[in-house]
Design a protein around this motif. Structure first.
Motif, PDB file in Angstrom:
ATOM      1  N   SER A 113      -8.554  -6.354  21.017  1.00  0.00           N
ATOM      2  CA  SER A 113      -8.850  -5.566  19.817  1.00  0.00           C
ATOM      3  C   SER A 113      -7.750  -4.543  19.571  1.00  0.00           C
ATOM      4  CB  SER A 113     -10.193  -4.854  19.967  1.00  0.00           C
ATOM      5  OG  SER A 113     -11.230  -5.784  20.028  1.00  0.00           O
ATOM      6  N   PHE A 114      -7.197  -3.995  20.660  1.00  0.00           N
ATOM      7  CA  PHE A 114      -6.112  -3.031  20.508  1.00  0.00           C
ATOM      8  C   PHE A 114      -4.888  -3.693  19.887  1.00  0.00           C
ATOM      9  CE2 PHE A 114      -2.253  -0.915  22.010  1.00  0.00           C
ATOM     10  CZ  PHE A 114      -2.462   0.338  21.459  1.00  0.00           C
ATOM     11  N   ASP A 115      -4.580  -4.930  20.293  1.00  0.00           N
ATOM     12  CA  ASP A 115      -3.440  -5.645  19.707  1.00  0.00           C
ATOM     13  C   ASP A 115      -3.635  -5.829  18.203  1.00  0.00           C
ATOM     14  OD1 ASP A 115      -2.293  -5.876  22.227  1.00  0.00           O
ATOM     15  OD2 ASP A 115      -3.021  -7.926  22.543  1.00  0.00           O
ATOM     16  N   ASP A 116      -4.836  -6.234  17.810  1.00  0.00           N
ATOM     17  CA  ASP A 116      -5.131  -6.405  16.387  1.00  0.00           C
ATOM     18  C   ASP A 116      -4.993  -5.083  15.635  1.00  0.00           C
ATOM     19  OD1 ASP A 116      -5.676  -9.056  16.911  1.00  0.00           O
ATOM     20  OD2 ASP A 116      -7.848  -8.769  16.957  1.00  0.00           O
ATOM     21  N   PHE A 117      -5.515  -4.017  16.230  1.00  0.00           N
ATOM     22  CA  PHE A 117      -5.428  -2.685  15.622  1.00  0.00           C
ATOM     23  C   PHE A 117      -3.971  -2.249  15.484  1.00  0.00           C
ATOM     24  CE2 PHE A 117      -4.955   1.893  16.362  1.00  0.00           C
ATOM     25  CZ  PHE A 117      -5.592   2.375  15.229  1.00  0.00           C
ATOM     26  N   LEU A 118      -3.171  -2.473  16.523  1.00  0.00           N
ATOM     27  CA  LEU A 118      -1.767  -2.058  16.508  1.00  0.00           C
ATOM     28  C   LEU A 118      -0.986  -2.792  15.417  1.00  0.00           C
ATOM     29  CD1 LEU A 118       0.437  -0.346  17.847  1.00  0.00           C
ATOM     30  CD2 LEU A 118       0.862  -2.275  19.377  1.00  0.00           C
ATOM     31  N   VAL A 119      -1.176  -4.090  15.325  1.00  0.00           N
ATOM     32  CA  VAL A 119      -0.477  -4.873  14.299  1.00  0.00           C
ATOM     33  C   VAL A 119      -0.897  -4.413  12.904  1.00  0.00           C
ATOM     34  CG1 VAL A 119      -0.243  -7.184  13.300  1.00  0.00           C
ATOM     35  CG2 VAL A 119      -0.076  -6.869  15.767  1.00  0.00           C
ATOM     36  N   ALA A 120      -2.189  -4.231  12.684  1.00  0.00           N
ATOM     37  CA  ALA A 120      -2.676  -3.784  11.374  1.00  0.00           C
ATOM     38  C   ALA A 120      -2.132  -2.404  11.029  1.00  0.00           C
ATOM     39  CB  ALA A 120      -4.204  -3.778  11.347  1.00  0.00           C
ATOM     40  N   ILE A 140       0.691  -0.995  12.139  1.00  0.00           N
ATOM     41  CA  ILE A 140       2.132  -1.092  11.867  1.00  0.00           C
ATOM     42  C   ILE A 140       2.365  -1.678  10.471  1.00  0.00           C
ATOM     43  CG2 ILE A 140       4.260  -2.290  12.530  1.00  0.00           C
ATOM     44  CD1 ILE A 140       3.283  -1.949  15.463  1.00  0.00           C
ATOM     45  N   LEU A 141       1.633  -2.737  10.124  1.00  0.00           N
ATOM     46  CA  LEU A 141       1.786  -3.328   8.793  1.00  0.00           C
ATOM     47  C   LEU A 141       1.381  -2.351   7.703  1.00  0.00           C
ATOM     48  CD1 LEU A 141       0.512  -6.951   9.418  1.00  0.00           C
ATOM     49  CD2 LEU A 141       2.870  -6.219   9.020  1.00  0.00           C
ATOM     50  N   PHE A 197       3.933  -1.199   4.672  1.00  0.00           N
ATOM     51  CA  PHE A 197       3.718  -1.582   3.283  1.00  0.00           C
ATOM     52  C   PHE A 197       2.926  -0.570   2.472  1.00  0.00           C
ATOM     53  CE2 PHE A 197       4.256  -5.800   5.414  1.00  0.00           C
ATOM     54  CZ  PHE A 197       5.513  -6.048   4.898  1.00  0.00           C
ATOM     55  N   ASP A 198       2.294   0.400   3.116  1.00  0.00           N
ATOM     56  CA  ASP A 198       1.568   1.449   2.393  1.00  0.00           C
ATOM     57  C   ASP A 198       1.773   2.784   3.100  1.00  0.00           C
ATOM     58  OD1 ASP A 198      -0.124   2.809   0.621  1.00  0.00           O
ATOM     59  OD2 ASP A 198      -1.809   2.536   1.979  1.00  0.00           O
ATOM     60  N   PRO A 199       2.923   3.417   2.890  1.00  0.00           N
ATOM     61  CA  PRO A 199       3.192   4.693   3.562  1.00  0.00           C
ATOM     62  C   PRO A 199       2.377   5.868   3.019  1.00  0.00           C
ATOM     63  CG  PRO A 199       5.008   4.113   2.111  1.00  0.00           C
ATOM     64  CD  PRO A 199       4.043   2.957   2.095  1.00  0.00           C
ATOM     65  N   SER A 200       1.525   5.624   2.023  1.00  0.00           N
ATOM     66  CA  SER A 200       0.745   6.721   1.434  1.00  0.00           C
ATOM     67  C   SER A 200      -0.343   7.236   2.378  1.00  0.00           C
ATOM     68  CB  SER A 200       0.102   6.285   0.118  1.00  0.00           C
ATOM     69  OG  SER A 200      -0.924   5.338   0.356  1.00  0.00           O
ATOM     70  N   ASP A 236      -9.546  -1.893   1.229  1.00  0.00           N
ATOM     71  CA  ASP A 236      -9.197  -2.937   0.266  1.00  0.00           C
ATOM     72  C   ASP A 236      -7.792  -2.719  -0.289  1.00  0.00           C
ATOM     73  OD1 ASP A 236     -11.628  -4.265   0.543  1.00  0.00           O
ATOM     74  OD2 ASP A 236     -12.570  -3.068  -1.036  1.00  0.00           O
ATOM     75  N   PHE A 237      -7.463  -1.469  -0.619  1.00  0.00           N
ATOM     76  CA  PHE A 237      -6.147  -1.143  -1.153  1.00  0.00           C
ATOM     77  C   PHE A 237      -5.060  -1.426  -0.113  1.00  0.00           C
ATOM     78  CE2 PHE A 237      -2.713   2.015  -1.649  1.00  0.00           C
ATOM     79  CZ  PHE A 237      -2.242   1.638  -2.890  1.00  0.00           C
ATOM     80  N   VAL A 238      -5.284  -0.980   1.113  1.00  0.00           N
ATOM     81  CA  VAL A 238      -4.283  -1.162   2.173  1.00  0.00           C
ATOM     82  C   VAL A 238      -4.110  -2.646   2.499  1.00  0.00           C
ATOM     83  CG1 VAL A 238      -3.716  -0.669   4.585  1.00  0.00           C
ATOM     84  CG2 VAL A 238      -4.639   1.141   3.139  1.00  0.00           C
ATOM     85  N   SER A 239      -5.212  -3.384   2.576  1.00  0.00           N
ATOM     86  CA  SER A 239      -5.092  -4.809   2.885  1.00  0.00           C
ATOM     87  C   SER A 239      -4.352  -5.547   1.776  1.00  0.00           C
ATOM     88  CB  SER A 239      -6.457  -5.434   3.139  1.00  0.00           C
ATOM     89  OG  SER A 239      -7.269  -5.368   2.000  1.00  0.00           O
ATOM     90  N   ARG A 240      -4.584  -5.166   0.513  1.00  0.00           N
ATOM     91  CA  ARG A 240      -3.861  -5.784  -0.597  1.00  0.00           C
ATOM     92  C   ARG A 240      -2.373  -5.460  -0.509  1.00  0.00           C
ATOM     93  NH1 ARG A 240      -3.283  -9.936  -2.694  1.00  0.00           N
ATOM     94  NH2 ARG A 240      -5.468 -10.085  -2.225  1.00  0.00           N
ATOM     95  N   LYS A 241      -2.025  -4.213  -0.146  1.00  0.00           N
ATOM     96  CA  LYS A 241      -0.614  -3.827  -0.001  1.00  0.00           C
ATOM     97  C   LYS A 241       0.041  -4.626   1.122  1.00  0.00           C
ATOM     98  CE  LYS A 241       1.012  -0.457  -2.004  1.00  0.00           C
ATOM     99  NZ  LYS A 241       1.914  -0.426  -3.115  1.00  0.00           N
ATOM    100  N   ILE A 242      -0.669  -4.838   2.238  1.00  0.00           N
ATOM    101  CA  ILE A 242      -0.125  -5.614   3.355  1.00  0.00           C
ATOM    102  C   ILE A 242       0.121  -7.053   2.915  1.00  0.00           C
ATOM    103  CG2 ILE A 242      -0.661  -6.608   5.616  1.00  0.00           C
ATOM    104  CD1 ILE A 242      -2.095  -3.960   6.280  1.00  0.00           C
ATOM    105  N   VAL A 243      -0.861  -7.671   2.269  1.00  0.00           N
ATOM    106  CA  VAL A 243      -0.716  -9.059   1.825  1.00  0.00           C
ATOM    107  C   VAL A 243       0.409  -9.176   0.808  1.00  0.00           C
ATOM    108  CG1 VAL A 243      -1.855 -10.938   0.574  1.00  0.00           C
ATOM    109  CG2 VAL A 243      -3.081  -9.706   2.372  1.00  0.00           C
TER     110      VAL A 243
END
Length: 59
Positions: free
Chosen positions: A7-14, A16-17, A21-24, A30-37
């Motif tokens: 779970s930590f690996d998944d959290f770390l990757v998410a 970092i992404l 892609f969303d430095p705000s 939903d907004f952050v996941s759309r920015k990552i995609v």
């Protein structure tokens, strides 16, 4: 032997992404996941698939 990501690996990757892609620093998932995609798509790391209707989507 296959290793499953923790779970930590998944959290770390998410995290970092999201920072790439969303430095705000938004808390809207939903907004952050759309920015990552969108960012991964713009970099050619994934391909977008658009469907005309929801019947084409997997359940």
């Amino acid at each position: 032997m296959l290793k499953k990501a923790s779970s930590f690996d998944d959290f770390l990757v998410a995290t970092i992404l999201a920072d790439l892609f969303d430095p705000s620093g938004s808390d809207d998932f939903d907004f952050v996941s759309r920015k990552i995609v969108d960012g991964l798509d713009a970099q050619g790391m994934i391909k977008s698939h658009y469907f005309d209707n929801e019947e084409g989507l997997a359940a």
